[in-house]
Write a protein that holds these residues in place. Structure first.
Motif, PDB file in Angstrom:
ATOM      1  N   GLY A  31      -0.997  34.119  21.953  1.00 31.90           N
ATOM      2  CA  GLY A  31      -1.487  32.873  22.514  1.00 31.90           C
ATOM      3  C   GLY A  31      -1.605  32.852  24.026  1.00 31.90           C
ATOM      4  O   GLY A  31      -2.346  32.033  24.570  1.00 31.90           O
ATOM      5  N   ASN A  32      -0.894  33.740  24.733  1.00 29.36           N
ATOM      6  CA  ASN A  32      -0.958  33.670  26.196  1.00 29.36           C
ATOM      7  C   ASN A  32      -1.497  34.930  26.876  1.00 29.36           C
ATOM      8  O   ASN A  32      -1.774  34.909  28.071  1.00 29.36           O
ATOM      9  N   VAL A  33      -1.663  36.013  26.151  1.00 26.76           N
ATOM     10  CA  VAL A  33      -2.097  37.260  26.797  1.00 26.76           C
ATOM     11  C   VAL A  33      -3.471  37.108  27.443  1.00 26.76           C
ATOM     12  O   VAL A  33      -3.695  37.593  28.554  1.00 26.76           O
ATOM     13  N   GLY A  34      -4.392  36.420  26.810  1.00 28.58           N
ATOM     14  CA  GLY A  34      -5.730  36.248  27.374  1.00 28.58           C
ATOM     15  C   GLY A  34      -5.724  35.477  28.683  1.00 28.58           C
ATOM     16  O   GLY A  34      -6.230  35.977  29.701  1.00 28.58           O
ATOM     17  N   PRO A  35      -5.175  34.248  28.697  1.00 27.42           N
ATOM     18  CA  PRO A  35      -5.149  33.501  29.955  1.00 27.42           C
ATOM     19  C   PRO A  35      -4.372  34.213  31.067  1.00 27.42           C
ATOM     20  O   PRO A  35      -4.788  34.186  32.225  1.00 27.42           O
ATOM     21  N   LEU A  36      -3.275  34.869  30.727  1.00 28.76           N
ATOM     22  CA  LEU A  36      -2.494  35.574  31.743  1.00 28.76           C
ATOM     23  C   LEU A  36      -3.265  36.770  32.288  1.00 28.76           C
ATOM     24  O   LEU A  36      -3.270  37.026  33.497  1.00 28.76           O
ATOM     25  N   ALA A  37      -3.923  37.509  31.408  1.00 27.67           N
ATOM     26  CA  ALA A  37      -4.712  38.660  31.854  1.00 27.67           C
ATOM     27  C   ALA A  37      -5.853  38.207  32.756  1.00 27.67           C
ATOM     28  O   ALA A  37      -6.098  38.808  33.808  1.00 27.67           O
ATOM     29  N   ARG A  38      -6.541  37.150  32.367  1.00 31.25           N
ATOM     30  CA  ARG A  38      -7.653  36.661  33.195  1.00 31.25           C
ATOM     31  C   ARG A  38      -7.152  36.173  34.557  1.00 31.25           C
ATOM     32  O   ARG A  38      -7.818  36.381  35.580  1.00 31.25           O
ATOM     33  N   ARG A  39      -5.983  35.573  34.570  1.00 24.80           N
ATOM     34  CA  ARG A  39      -5.403  35.126  35.844  1.00 24.80           C
ATOM     35  C   ARG A  39      -5.117  36.323  36.763  1.00 24.80           C
ATOM     36  O   ARG A  39      -5.415  36.289  37.959  1.00 24.80           O
ATOM     37  N   CYS A  40      -4.548  37.374  36.202  1.00 26.55           N
ATOM     38  CA  CYS A  40      -4.270  38.590  36.977  1.00 26.55           C
ATOM     39  C   CYS A  40      -5.573  39.219  37.469  1.00 26.55           C
ATOM     40  O   CYS A  40      -5.686  39.622  38.627  1.00 26.55           O
ATOM     41  N   LYS A  41      -6.555  39.312  36.592  1.00 28.33           N
ATOM     42  CA  LYS A  41      -7.823  39.934  36.955  1.00 28.33           C
ATOM     43  C   LYS A  41      -8.553  39.130  38.020  1.00 28.33           C
ATOM     44  O   LYS A  41      -9.191  39.710  38.900  1.00 28.33           O
ATOM     45  N   SER A  42      -8.452  37.802  37.974  1.00 35.03           N
ATOM     46  CA  SER A  42      -9.138  36.990  38.989  1.00 35.03           C
ATOM     47  C   SER A  42      -8.542  37.211  40.374  1.00 35.03           C
ATOM     48  O   SER A  42      -9.194  36.952  41.381  1.00 35.03           O
ATOM     49  N   ALA A  43      -7.312  37.727  40.423  1.00 28.89           N
ATOM     50  CA  ALA A  43      -6.681  38.061  41.705  1.00 28.89           C
ATOM     51  C   ALA A  43      -6.911  39.530  42.074  1.00 28.89           C
ATOM     52  O   ALA A  43      -6.342  40.023  43.040  1.00 28.89           O
ATOM     53  N   GLY A  44      -7.726  40.235  41.273  1.00 28.04           N
ATOM     54  CA  GLY A  44      -8.090  41.610  41.595  1.00 28.04           C
ATOM     55  C   GLY A  44      -7.222  42.692  40.987  1.00 28.04           C
ATOM     56  O   GLY A  44      -7.371  43.866  41.319  1.00 28.04           O
ATOM     57  N   THR A  46      -5.526  45.131  37.976  1.00 28.08           N
ATOM     58  CA  THR A  46      -5.737  45.801  36.701  1.00 28.08           C
ATOM     59  C   THR A  46      -4.634  45.308  35.769  1.00 28.08           C
ATOM     60  O   THR A  46      -3.480  45.199  36.181  1.00 28.08           O
ATOM     61  N   VAL A  47      -4.983  45.032  34.511  1.00 28.73           N
ATOM     62  CA  VAL A  47      -4.013  44.479  33.566  1.00 28.73           C
ATOM     63  C   VAL A  47      -3.668  45.515  32.503  1.00 28.73           C
ATOM     64  O   VAL A  47      -4.543  46.055  31.827  1.00 28.73           O
ATOM     65  N   LEU A  48      -2.370  45.772  32.382  1.00 33.52           N
ATOM     66  CA  LEU A  48      -1.838  46.704  31.396  1.00 33.52           C
ATOM     67  C   LEU A  48      -0.919  45.955  30.440  1.00 33.52           C
ATOM     68  O   LEU A  48      -0.265  44.993  30.839  1.00 33.52           O
ATOM     69  N   VAL A  49      -0.879  46.403  29.179  1.00 33.19           N
ATOM     70  CA  VAL A  49       0.004  45.799  28.175  1.00 33.19           C
ATOM     71  C   VAL A  49       0.587  46.900  27.297  1.00 33.19           C
ATOM     72  O   VAL A  49       0.126  48.042  27.321  1.00 33.19           O
ATOM     73  N   ARG A  50       1.564  46.508  26.511  1.00 35.95           N
ATOM     74  CA  ARG A  50       2.105  47.369  25.448  1.00 35.95           C
ATOM     75  C   ARG A  50       1.726  46.704  24.131  1.00 35.95           C
ATOM     76  O   ARG A  50       2.427  45.816  23.651  1.00 35.95           O
ATOM     77  N   PRO A  51       0.597  47.092  23.536  1.00 35.18           N
ATOM     78  CA  PRO A  51       0.082  46.385  22.361  1.00 35.18           C
ATOM     79  C   PRO A  51       1.085  46.275  21.219  1.00 35.18           C
ATOM     80  O   PRO A  51       1.106  45.277  20.506  1.00 35.18           O
ATOM     81  N   ASP A  52       1.900  47.299  21.055  1.00 30.29           N
ATOM     82  CA  ASP A  52       2.860  47.307  19.949  1.00 30.29           C
ATOM     83  C   ASP A  52       3.936  46.239  20.118  1.00 30.29           C
ATOM     84  O   ASP A  52       4.658  45.936  19.169  1.00 30.29           O
ATOM     85  N   LEU A  53       4.048  45.676  21.319  1.00 30.45           N
ATOM     86  CA  LEU A  53       5.091  44.680  21.584  1.00 30.45           C
ATOM     87  C   LEU A  53       4.534  43.272  21.812  1.00 30.45           C
ATOM     88  O   LEU A  53       5.289  42.365  22.153  1.00 30.45           O
ATOM     89  N   ILE A  54       3.230  43.089  21.634  1.00 23.08           N
ATOM     90  CA  ILE A  54       2.648  41.761  21.805  1.00 23.08           C
ATOM     91  C   ILE A  54       2.872  40.969  20.517  1.00 23.08           C
ATOM     92  O   ILE A  54       2.324  41.324  19.463  1.00 23.08           O
ATOM     93  N   GLU A  55       3.654  39.930  20.638  1.00 26.62           N
ATOM     94  CA  GLU A  55       3.991  39.111  19.475  1.00 26.62           C
ATOM     95  C   GLU A  55       2.734  38.478  18.896  1.00 26.62           C
ATOM     96  O   GLU A  55       1.922  37.902  19.609  1.00 26.62           O
ATOM     97  N   GLY A  56       2.559  38.628  17.590  1.00 27.73           N
ATOM     98  CA  GLY A  56       1.424  38.028  16.900  1.00 27.73           C
ATOM     99  C   GLY A  56       0.177  38.891  16.881  1.00 27.73           C
ATOM    100  O   GLY A  56      -0.825  38.523  16.267  1.00 27.73           O
ATOM    101  N   LEU A  57       0.201  40.047  17.536  1.00 24.67           N
ATOM    102  CA  LEU A  57      -0.961  40.938  17.567  1.00 24.67           C
ATOM    103  C   LEU A  57      -0.653  42.173  16.747  1.00 24.67           C
ATOM    104  O   LEU A  57       0.384  42.809  16.932  1.00 24.67           O
ATOM    105  N   ARG A  58      -1.565  42.515  15.865  1.00 24.47           N
ATOM    106  CA  ARG A  58      -1.436  43.783  15.146  1.00 24.47           C
ATOM    107  C   ARG A  58      -2.154  44.851  15.954  1.00 24.47           C
ATOM    108  O   ARG A  58      -3.226  44.610  16.493  1.00 24.47           O
ATOM    109  N   SER A  59      -1.566  46.012  16.027  1.00 22.66           N
ATOM    110  CA  SER A  59      -2.181  47.114  16.775  1.00 22.66           C
ATOM    111  C   SER A  59      -3.161  47.870  15.889  1.00 22.66           C
ATOM    112  O   SER A  59      -3.148  49.097  15.815  1.00 22.66           O
TER     113      SER A  59
END
Length: 181
Positions: A31-44, A46-59
Motif C-alpha cells: 500500500g505504500n511502496v508506490g507513493p514512497l518510491a515516487r516521492r524519492c524519485k521526485s527528489a532525484g 534511485t529507488v531500491l527495494v527488497r521485493p521478498d520483504l515487501i509485505e503484501g507483494l508476491r515476488s
C-alpha cells in the motif's frame, strides 16, 4: 556512495533531503511502496527495494512487474534466483545478496560473482565484508560491490570505501551525510 536503508518511515525525510543518490526502502508494504518510491524519485533519487520483504507483494512476475511499471522502483536487492531473473526481465537493476556466514560462504560468493549475470552484489555483514574485501572485490570485477549490515560508525564506513567497496547501505542516519555520489 552511502545508500540510506529506510527501516523507519520517520527517517525518510532525512534520506530524501540528501543530494540525489539511491535510497533503499527497507520497510514498505504493497500500500505504500508506490507513493514512497515516487516521492524519492521526485527528489532525484534511485529507488531500491527488497521485493521478498515487501509485505503484501508476491515476488512473482506480476509483483515484480508492478514494482517497475506502477511503483517506479529502479532496482532490487535479493538472494532469490527466481526474483532476480524476474526483476532483470522487468528492467530492474539486480543486486545479488551474499551473507558471509563462514569461509565456505566466502568461497561460494567469490566463485559465483564470476558467473552471475546481475548488475552488482551486496555483501553482509559489513564488518566481515571488510575482512574479506580483497577476495570479494577481485571477484566482483567491474560490477559494483556494496557492503551492508552492521555498519554503524564512520571508521568502518571509511575502511570499506578505502578497501574498494562502491557503496555501503546502512540504516544509521549519522552516516547518511557522507559519500553521496
Amino acid at each position: 556512495m552511502i545508500i540510506p536503508s529506510v527501516h523507519n518511515l520517520a527517517t525518510l525525510d532525512a534520506a530524501i533531503d540528501r543530494p540525489p543518490s539511491a535510497i533503499l526502502l527497507a520497510d514498505v508494504h504493497l500500500g505504500n511502496v508506490g507513493p514512497l518510491a515516487r516521492r524519492c524519485k521526485s527528489a532525484g533519487h534511485t529507488v531500491l527495494v527488497r521485493p521478498d520483504l515487501i509485505e503484501g507483494l508476491r515476488s512473482d512476475k506480476r509483483g515484480i512487474t508492478l514494482l517497475k511499471q506502477e511503483f517506479s522502483v529502479d532496482g532490487t536487492f535479493t538472494g532469490s534466483a527466481s526474483t532476480a531473473r524476474l526483476a532483470k526481465r522487468a528492467g530492474l537493476d539486480v543486486y545479488w545478496r551474499f551473507f558471509l556466514l563462514d569461509s565456505r560462504a566466502l568461497d561460494s560468493a567469490a566463485s559465483q560473482m564470476h558467473t552471475l549475470p546481475w548488475d552488482g552484489f551486496e555483501v553482509a555483514p559489513g564488518p566481515l565484508a571488510l575482512q574479506c574485501a580483497d577476495a570479494l572485490i577481485a571477484s566482483a570485477g567491474q560490477k559494483p560491490l556494496i557492503a551492508g549490515g552492521f555498519i554503524s560508525d564512520e571508521p568502518l564506513a571509511e575502511a570499506l570505501f578505502d578497501a574498494g567497496y562502491s557503496a555501503i547501505n546502512t540504516s544509521d542516519r549519522s552516516l547518511w551525510r557522507g559519500h553521496s555520489q
